[in-house]
Write a protein that holds these residues in place. Structure first.
Motif, PDB file in Angstrom:
ATOM      1  N   PHE A  54      -1.657   7.383   4.475  1.00 19.74           N
ATOM      2  CA  PHE A  54      -2.389   6.209   4.935  1.00 19.74           C
ATOM      3  C   PHE A  54      -1.988   5.009   4.088  1.00 19.74           C
ATOM      4  N   ASP A  55      -1.813   3.848   4.747  1.00 24.91           N
ATOM      5  CA  ASP A  55      -1.494   2.601   4.046  1.00 24.91           C
ATOM      6  C   ASP A  55      -2.659   2.150   3.184  1.00 24.91           C
ATOM      7  N   ALA A  56      -2.351   1.570   2.035  1.00 25.15           N
ATOM      8  CA  ALA A  56      -3.391   1.078   1.124  1.00 25.15           C
ATOM      9  C   ALA A  56      -4.078  -0.168   1.653  1.00 25.15           C
ATOM     10  N   GLU A  78      -1.303  -0.201  -3.582  1.00 28.29           N
ATOM     11  CA  GLU A  78      -1.671  -1.430  -2.879  1.00 28.29           C
ATOM     12  C   GLU A  78      -0.499  -2.172  -2.227  1.00 28.29           C
ATOM     13  N   LYS A  79       0.645  -2.229  -2.851  1.00 31.50           N
ATOM     14  CA  LYS A  79       1.769  -2.982  -2.268  1.00 31.50           C
ATOM     15  C   LYS A  79       2.801  -2.052  -1.625  1.00 31.50           C
ATOM     16  N   GLU A  80       2.426  -0.816  -1.374  1.00 32.77           N
ATOM     17  CA  GLU A  80       3.333   0.169  -0.795  1.00 32.77           C
ATOM     18  C   GLU A  80       2.868   0.509   0.621  1.00 32.77           C
ATOM     19  N   THR A  81       3.801   0.564   1.566  1.00 33.88           N
ATOM     20  CA  THR A  81       3.433   0.939   2.937  1.00 33.88           C
ATOM     21  C   THR A  81       3.544   2.451   3.112  1.00 33.88           C
ATOM     22  N   ALA A  82       2.925   2.936   4.163  1.00 33.55           N
ATOM     23  CA  ALA A  82       3.029   4.361   4.493  1.00 33.55           C
ATOM     24  C   ALA A  82       4.493   4.705   4.771  1.00 33.55           C
ATOM     25  N   ASP A  83       5.200   3.807   5.440  1.00 34.99           N
ATOM     26  CA  ASP A  83       6.622   4.045   5.745  1.00 34.99           C
ATOM     27  C   ASP A  83       7.425   4.267   4.473  1.00 34.99           C
ATOM     28  N   GLU A  84       7.201   3.407   3.465  1.00 35.27           N
ATOM     29  CA  GLU A  84       7.932   3.539   2.198  1.00 35.27           C
ATOM     30  C   GLU A  84       7.621   4.868   1.522  1.00 35.27           C
ATOM     31  N   ARG A  85       6.344   5.255   1.499  1.00 33.51           N
ATOM     32  CA  ARG A  85       5.966   6.509   0.855  1.00 33.51           C
ATOM     33  C   ARG A  85       6.556   7.701   1.612  1.00 33.51           C
ATOM     34  N   ILE A  91      12.933  12.185   1.147  1.00 40.31           N
ATOM     35  CA  ILE A  91      14.059  12.329   0.210  1.00 40.31           C
ATOM     36  C   ILE A  91      13.752  13.401  -0.838  1.00 40.31           C
ATOM     37  N   GLU A  92      12.500  13.416  -1.346  1.00 35.49           N
ATOM     38  CA  GLU A  92      12.109  14.410  -2.356  1.00 35.49           C
ATOM     39  C   GLU A  92      12.174  15.837  -1.810  1.00 35.49           C
ATOM     40  N   ARG A  93      11.774  16.028  -0.577  1.00 39.05           N
ATOM     41  CA  ARG A  93      11.661  17.383  -0.017  1.00 39.05           C
ATOM     42  C   ARG A  93      12.913  17.846   0.717  1.00 39.05           C
ATOM     43  N   ARG A 111      14.269   4.948  12.916  1.00 39.00           N
ATOM     44  CA  ARG A 111      15.706   4.793  12.594  1.00 39.00           C
ATOM     45  C   ARG A 111      15.984   5.192  11.148  1.00 39.00           C
ATOM     46  N   VAL A 112      15.098   4.795  10.242  1.00 40.02           N
ATOM     47  CA  VAL A 112      15.256   5.153   8.831  1.00 40.02           C
ATOM     48  C   VAL A 112      15.150   6.671   8.660  1.00 40.02           C
TER      49      VAL A 112
END
Length: 171
Positions: A54-56, A78-85, A91-93, A111-112
Protein backbone atom coordinates in the motif's frame (compact mmCIF):
# COMPACT_ATOMS: atom_id res chain seq x y z
CA UNK A 1 8.57 -27.16 -8.24
CA UNK A 2 8.96 -23.43 -8.64
CA UNK A 3 7.94 -21.20 -5.77
CA UNK A 4 5.39 -18.58 -6.81
CA UNK A 5 5.16 -15.05 -5.45
CA UNK A 6 2.43 -12.49 -6.03
CA UNK A 7 2.97 -8.81 -5.25
CA UNK A 8 -0.28 -6.85 -5.13
CA UNK A 9 -0.51 -3.09 -5.63
CA UNK A 10 -3.15 -2.69 -2.93
CA UNK A 11 -4.72 0.65 -3.74
CA UNK A 12 -4.59 -0.05 -7.47
CA UNK A 13 -6.63 -3.23 -6.94
CA UNK A 14 -9.02 -1.48 -4.52
CA UNK A 15 -9.57 1.24 -7.13
CA UNK A 16 -10.31 -1.33 -9.84
CA UNK A 17 -12.55 -3.93 -8.15
CA UNK A 18 -16.10 -2.50 -8.00
CA UNK A 19 -16.98 -3.93 -4.57
CA UNK A 20 -13.73 -2.65 -3.03
CA UNK A 21 -13.96 0.73 -4.73
CA UNK A 22 -17.52 1.26 -3.46
CA UNK A 23 -16.47 0.27 0.05
CA UNK A 24 -13.36 2.48 -0.03
CA UNK A 25 -15.48 5.56 -0.80
CA UNK A 26 -16.96 5.34 2.69
CA UNK A 27 -14.42 3.21 4.60
CA UNK A 28 -10.92 2.78 3.17
CA UNK A 29 -9.75 0.64 6.11
CA UNK A 30 -12.56 -1.88 5.55
CA UNK A 31 -11.72 -2.04 1.85
CA UNK A 32 -8.08 -2.80 2.74
CA UNK A 33 -9.18 -5.45 5.24
CA UNK A 34 -11.47 -7.11 2.68
CA UNK A 35 -8.67 -7.17 0.10
CA UNK A 36 -6.34 -8.72 2.69
CA UNK A 37 -8.93 -11.41 3.51
CA UNK A 38 -9.44 -12.23 -0.18
CA UNK A 39 -5.69 -12.45 -0.75
CA UNK A 40 -5.31 -14.70 2.31
CA UNK A 41 -7.85 -17.10 0.74
CA UNK A 42 -5.99 -16.84 -2.56
CA UNK A 43 -2.68 -17.68 -0.88
CA UNK A 44 -4.15 -20.59 1.09
CA UNK A 45 -5.86 -22.04 -2.00
CA UNK A 46 -3.02 -21.58 -4.52
CA UNK A 47 0.08 -21.89 -2.34
CA UNK A 48 1.38 -18.67 -3.88
CA UNK A 49 3.17 -16.40 -1.39
CA UNK A 50 1.31 -13.05 -1.39
CA UNK A 51 2.62 -9.61 -0.43
CA UNK A 52 0.27 -6.62 -0.55
CA UNK A 53 1.88 -3.19 -0.89
CA UNK A 54 0.00 0.00 0.00
CA UNK A 55 1.20 3.53 -0.84
CA UNK A 56 2.13 5.73 2.12
CA UNK A 57 0.28 8.74 0.73
CA UNK A 58 -3.01 7.17 1.88
CA UNK A 59 -1.63 6.36 5.35
CA UNK A 60 1.15 8.80 6.28
CA UNK A 61 4.03 7.44 8.30
CA UNK A 62 7.53 6.03 8.18
CA UNK A 63 6.52 2.84 6.42
CA UNK A 64 5.95 -0.51 8.03
CA UNK A 65 5.70 -4.18 7.26
CA UNK A 66 3.73 -6.77 9.18
CA UNK A 67 2.20 -10.22 8.76
CA UNK A 68 -1.53 -10.81 8.88
CA UNK A 69 -3.31 -14.04 7.87
CA UNK A 70 0.19 -15.30 6.97
CA UNK A 71 0.47 -12.53 4.34
CA UNK A 72 3.12 -9.83 4.16
CA UNK A 73 1.46 -6.41 4.30
CA UNK A 74 3.69 -3.45 3.43
CA UNK A 75 2.97 0.26 3.82
CA UNK A 76 5.63 2.20 1.92
CA UNK A 77 7.68 5.05 3.33
CA UNK A 78 6.23 8.52 2.91
CA UNK A 79 8.02 9.44 -0.35
CA UNK A 80 7.99 5.92 -1.79
CA UNK A 81 5.26 4.60 -4.10
CA UNK A 82 3.88 1.08 -4.10
CA UNK A 83 5.30 0.68 -7.62
CA UNK A 84 8.82 1.50 -6.41
CA UNK A 85 8.58 -0.92 -3.48
CA UNK A 86 7.18 -3.69 -5.68
CA UNK A 87 10.03 -3.21 -8.15
CA UNK A 88 12.55 -3.59 -5.30
CA UNK A 89 10.76 -6.70 -3.99
CA UNK A 90 10.73 -8.27 -7.45
CA UNK A 91 14.49 -7.70 -7.82
CA UNK A 92 15.16 -9.07 -4.30
CA UNK A 93 13.15 -12.26 -4.86
CA UNK A 94 14.09 -12.90 -8.48
CA UNK A 95 15.72 -16.33 -8.93
CA UNK A 96 15.54 -19.07 -11.53
CA UNK A 97 13.47 -21.34 -9.28
CA UNK A 98 10.79 -18.69 -8.63
CA UNK A 99 7.84 -17.36 -10.57
CA UNK A 100 7.00 -13.79 -9.70
CA UNK A 101 3.70 -12.10 -10.54
CA UNK A 102 2.63 -8.53 -9.93
CA UNK A 103 -1.05 -7.61 -9.76
CA UNK A 104 -1.63 -4.09 -11.04
CA UNK A 105 -3.48 -2.33 -13.81
CA UNK A 106 -0.95 0.51 -13.93
CA UNK A 107 0.35 0.38 -17.53
CA UNK A 108 3.73 1.97 -16.75
CA UNK A 109 4.28 -0.44 -13.87
CA UNK A 110 3.38 -3.38 -16.12
CA UNK A 111 6.15 -2.40 -18.56
CA UNK A 112 8.69 -2.13 -15.74
CA UNK A 113 7.55 -5.52 -14.40
CA UNK A 114 8.11 -7.18 -17.77
CA UNK A 115 11.57 -5.59 -17.99
CA UNK A 116 12.49 -7.02 -14.57
CA UNK A 117 11.41 -10.55 -15.53
CA UNK A 118 8.18 -10.80 -13.59
CA UNK A 119 4.74 -11.62 -14.98
CA UNK A 120 1.82 -9.31 -14.59
CA UNK A 121 -1.77 -9.93 -13.64
CA UNK A 122 -4.22 -7.16 -14.32
CA UNK A 123 -6.67 -6.28 -11.58
CA UNK A 124 -9.41 -7.89 -13.67
CA UNK A 125 -7.45 -11.14 -14.10
CA UNK A 126 -6.77 -11.34 -10.36
CA UNK A 127 -10.44 -10.65 -9.57
CA UNK A 128 -11.52 -13.45 -11.93
CA UNK A 129 -9.07 -15.84 -10.25
CA UNK A 130 -10.28 -14.84 -6.78
CA UNK A 131 -13.91 -15.36 -7.83
CA UNK A 132 -13.06 -18.84 -9.18
CA UNK A 133 -11.26 -19.69 -5.94
CA UNK A 134 -14.23 -18.51 -3.87
CA UNK A 135 -16.53 -20.73 -5.97
CA UNK A 136 -14.12 -23.64 -5.53
CA UNK A 137 -14.07 -23.13 -1.77
CA UNK A 138 -17.88 -22.97 -1.61
CA UNK A 139 -18.13 -26.16 -3.68
CA UNK A 140 -15.60 -27.96 -1.45
CA UNK A 141 -17.50 -26.93 1.68
CA UNK A 142 -20.81 -28.09 0.17
CA UNK A 143 -19.28 -31.44 -0.85
CA UNK A 144 -17.78 -31.92 2.61
CA UNK A 145 -21.14 -31.18 4.27
CA UNK A 146 -22.87 -33.60 1.91
CA UNK A 147 -20.34 -36.37 2.65
CA UNK A 148 -20.76 -35.86 6.40
CA UNK A 149 -24.54 -36.04 6.07
CA UNK A 150 -24.28 -39.35 4.19
CA UNK A 151 -22.03 -40.95 6.81
CA UNK A 152 -24.46 -40.49 9.68
CA UNK A 153 -26.10 -43.75 10.66
CA UNK A 154 -29.89 -43.74 10.52
CA UNK A 155 -30.61 -44.79 14.09
CA UNK A 156 -33.37 -43.82 16.49
CA UNK A 157 -32.89 -41.76 19.65
CA UNK A 158 -32.88 -44.81 21.96
CA UNK A 159 -30.01 -46.47 20.06
CA UNK A 160 -28.09 -43.19 19.90
CA UNK A 161 -28.39 -42.90 23.68
CA UNK A 162 -27.11 -46.47 24.16
CA UNK A 163 -24.11 -45.82 21.86
CA UNK A 164 -23.35 -42.56 23.67
CA UNK A 165 -23.30 -44.40 27.03
CA UNK A 166 -20.93 -47.02 25.59
CA UNK A 167 -18.71 -44.25 24.22
CA UNK A 168 -18.46 -42.69 27.66
CA UNK A 169 -17.73 -46.05 29.24
CA UNK A 170 -21.06 -46.33 31.06
CA UNK A 171 -23.20 -49.43 30.82
Amino acid sequence: MRKAYLFVDGYNIIGDWPELKALSDSDLESARDLLIEKMAEYQAYTGTSVTIVFDAHMVPGTGKKYRHYDLDIVFTKEKETADERIEKLVIERKRVDRQIYVATSDFVEQRVIFASGAYRKSARELRTEVEQIEKGIQQSVAETKQKKAKTKLPIDEEMAEIFEKWRRGKR
